[in-house]
Design an enzyme around this catalytic site. Structure first.
Site, PDB file in Angstrom:
ATOM      1  N   HIS A  90       9.218 -26.075   6.762  1.00 58.05           N
ATOM      2  CA  HIS A  90       8.624 -27.350   6.361  1.00 58.05           C
ATOM      3  C   HIS A  90       8.145 -27.335   4.919  1.00 58.05           C
ATOM      4  O   HIS A  90       7.535 -28.307   4.471  1.00 58.05           O
ATOM      5  CB  HIS A  90       7.463 -27.694   7.305  1.00 58.05           C
ATOM      6  CG  HIS A  90       7.907 -27.955   8.704  1.00 58.05           C
ATOM      7  ND1 HIS A  90       8.239 -29.212   9.173  1.00 58.05           N
ATOM      8  CD2 HIS A  90       8.120 -27.102   9.738  1.00 58.05           C
ATOM      9  CE1 HIS A  90       8.608 -29.130  10.437  1.00 58.05           C
ATOM     10  NE2 HIS A  90       8.552 -27.855  10.801  1.00 58.05           N
ATOM     11  N   GLU A 150       0.805  -1.224   0.000  1.00 55.95           N
ATOM     12  CA  GLU A 150       0.000   0.000   0.000  1.00 55.95           C
ATOM     13  C   GLU A 150       0.836   1.272   0.000  1.00 55.95           C
ATOM     14  O   GLU A 150       0.515   2.220  -0.720  1.00 55.95           O
ATOM     15  CB  GLU A 150      -0.959  -0.004   1.184  1.00 55.95           C
ATOM     16  CG  GLU A 150      -2.019  -1.094   1.093  1.00 55.95           C
ATOM     17  CD  GLU A 150      -3.132  -0.890   2.095  1.00 55.95           C
ATOM     18  OE1 GLU A 150      -3.949   0.034   1.894  1.00 55.95           O
ATOM     19  OE2 GLU A 150      -3.168  -1.627   3.094  1.00 55.95           O
ATOM     20  N   LYS A 196     -13.291  -1.378  -5.677  1.00 58.21           N
ATOM     21  CA  LYS A 196     -14.542  -1.035  -5.009  1.00 58.21           C
ATOM     22  C   LYS A 196     -15.551  -0.471  -5.996  1.00 58.21           C
ATOM     23  O   LYS A 196     -16.748  -0.788  -5.944  1.00 58.21           O
ATOM     24  CB  LYS A 196     -14.275  -0.039  -3.882  1.00 58.21           C
ATOM     25  CG  LYS A 196     -13.558  -0.625  -2.686  1.00 58.21           C
ATOM     26  CD  LYS A 196     -13.325   0.427  -1.613  1.00 58.21           C
ATOM     27  CE  LYS A 196     -12.641  -0.159  -0.392  1.00 58.21           C
ATOM     28  NZ  LYS A 196     -12.375   0.869   0.646  1.00 58.21           N
TER      29      LYS A 196
END
Length: 377
Positions: A275, A259, A370
């Site tokens: 892992h 951002e 949006k």
């Protein structure tokens, strides 16, 4: 902290381009032109947000149900959710009930009348959080609103819900001091955390120390945040943290790169990365490895076994990426040390935006998403 590289060491940058970036990072006028909305001022203001946020949260007390609390859910997205991640990690050491973060339109099936449900939306208009809050209300949860206003603030006033009302007008990611410490205050007021004034004061001191070291007035040669920004201007950061609050801090760094810096970044945490992800470094494409810089974040609450794992992982990864650095928390207390690492990331990502010549405040792709979603209703 590694020192800034010499001219010519950057992959795609000429010595002249590097020198131009160095000068820009130390030029107040250039920074002011690139930061017209004042993101640096907001980053500098974290110290002032901490006590204020904590006091706001403590005033938003939710009465426990008969039989007590059985769960806590903090619903939020983006900058309004990261405070929930952090307080959840803190609560793991104290709270007698689990604390979960819901980043979705839906809520967990276990939410009921024994759930403390914190609806966290800085704007008050986050559609996912509003949808989750509506379901929590139907499930009978005890709701606390954590917001600066908007639809959530209006609804809380109508329903008489306890409300931690935050100051308005900030990008949500720049209101973390308010949202995190308000959430801490809310859980304390609900009897799920011990009295937290001492950790709050420790955090203020640790954050202030970072602000002093990373201030705009501190030149590149003495400023660790500017130095790290210069290292990353043509590289992609891979951010590794430890589990618990260290994972939340690593994720915050990743989001701030996205951002503030408009820069791709990736993160994961130990011990899980040992892992799976560590194997991906065994034979990375050389052209990709030259673009990657590993940031190892140690927040100060790592166990001796985790410390040994960090060291072993560093030895295995040495030379696999273009470079690697370890950044450690400073201060008194686990929360303070974690906040010191987190706040360093705020400054690094701001200065990286300046180094790239971009305005750190707007989030145009989020605004575009949006707008497009609004047309699909």
């Amino acid at each position: 902290m590694a020192q800034s590289r010499a001219a010519g060491e950057a992959g795609g940058l000429t010595p002249a381009a590097l020198e131009e970036i160095r000068q820009r990072l130390d030029d107040p006028a250039a920074v002011a032109r690139l930061d017209p909305y004042g993101m640096l001022r907001l980053i500098d203001g974290l110290t002032e947000q901490i006590q204020a946020g904590y006091d706001i949260g403590r005033r938003a007390a939710a009465d426990p149900p008969k039989g007590g609390w059985r769960s806590v859910v903090i619903a939020g997205m983006g900058g309004s959710a990261i405070g929930g991640d952090l307080v959840g990690a803190i609560a793991a050491d104290f709270s007698p009930v689990p604390v979960a973060v819901a980043r979705d339109y839906r809520i967990p099936a276990y939410v009921d009348g024994h759930t403390l449900f914190v609806a966290s939306s800085y704007s008050g208009n986050t559609e996912e959080t509003l949808a989750a809050q509506e379901q929590a209300q139907k499930a009978g949860a005890r709701i606390v609103a954590l917001t600066s206003g908007g639809r959530l603030g209006d609804l809380a006033a109508q329903k008489g819900w306890p409300t931690a009302r935050l100051p308005s007008g900030l990008p949500p990611r720049a209101a973390l001091g308010y949202s995190l410490f308000a959430a801490i205050g809310i859980l304390e007021a609900a009897g799920l955390l011990p009295e937290m004034q001492a950790p709050v004061e420790q955090s203020i001191r640790a954050v202030e120390a970072v602000r002093q070291r990373c201030a705009m007035a501190r030149s590149l040669k003495d400023n660790p945040a500017k130095q790290e920004a210069l290292e990353l201007v043509d590289r992609v950061p891979i951010v590794y943290g430890s589990s618990g609050i260290g994972a939340s801090v690593a994720y915050r760094w990743k989001c701030q790169f996205n951002e503030n810096s408009k820069h791709p970044a990736y993160w994961t945490s130990l011990p899980e990365l040992d892992h799976n992800e560590v194997v991906g470094w065994e034979a990375p494409p050389p052209s990709a490895a030259r673009l990657l810089r590993i940031l190892m974040l140690e927040v100060g609450d790592e166990s001796p076994r985790m410390e040994r794992r960090f060291e072993a992982t560093r030895r295995i990864l040495e030379g696999r990426a273009s470079s690697m650095v370890t950044l450690r928390g400073e201060g008194e207390g686990h929360l303070a040390r974690a906040l010191s690492v987190l706040h360093l990331g705020d400054y690094v990502t701001f200065y990286l935006a300046i180094a790239k010549g971009v305005d750190p405040t707007p989030v145009r792709f989020i605004d575009r998403l949006k707008a497009e979603l609004a047309t699909m209703r």
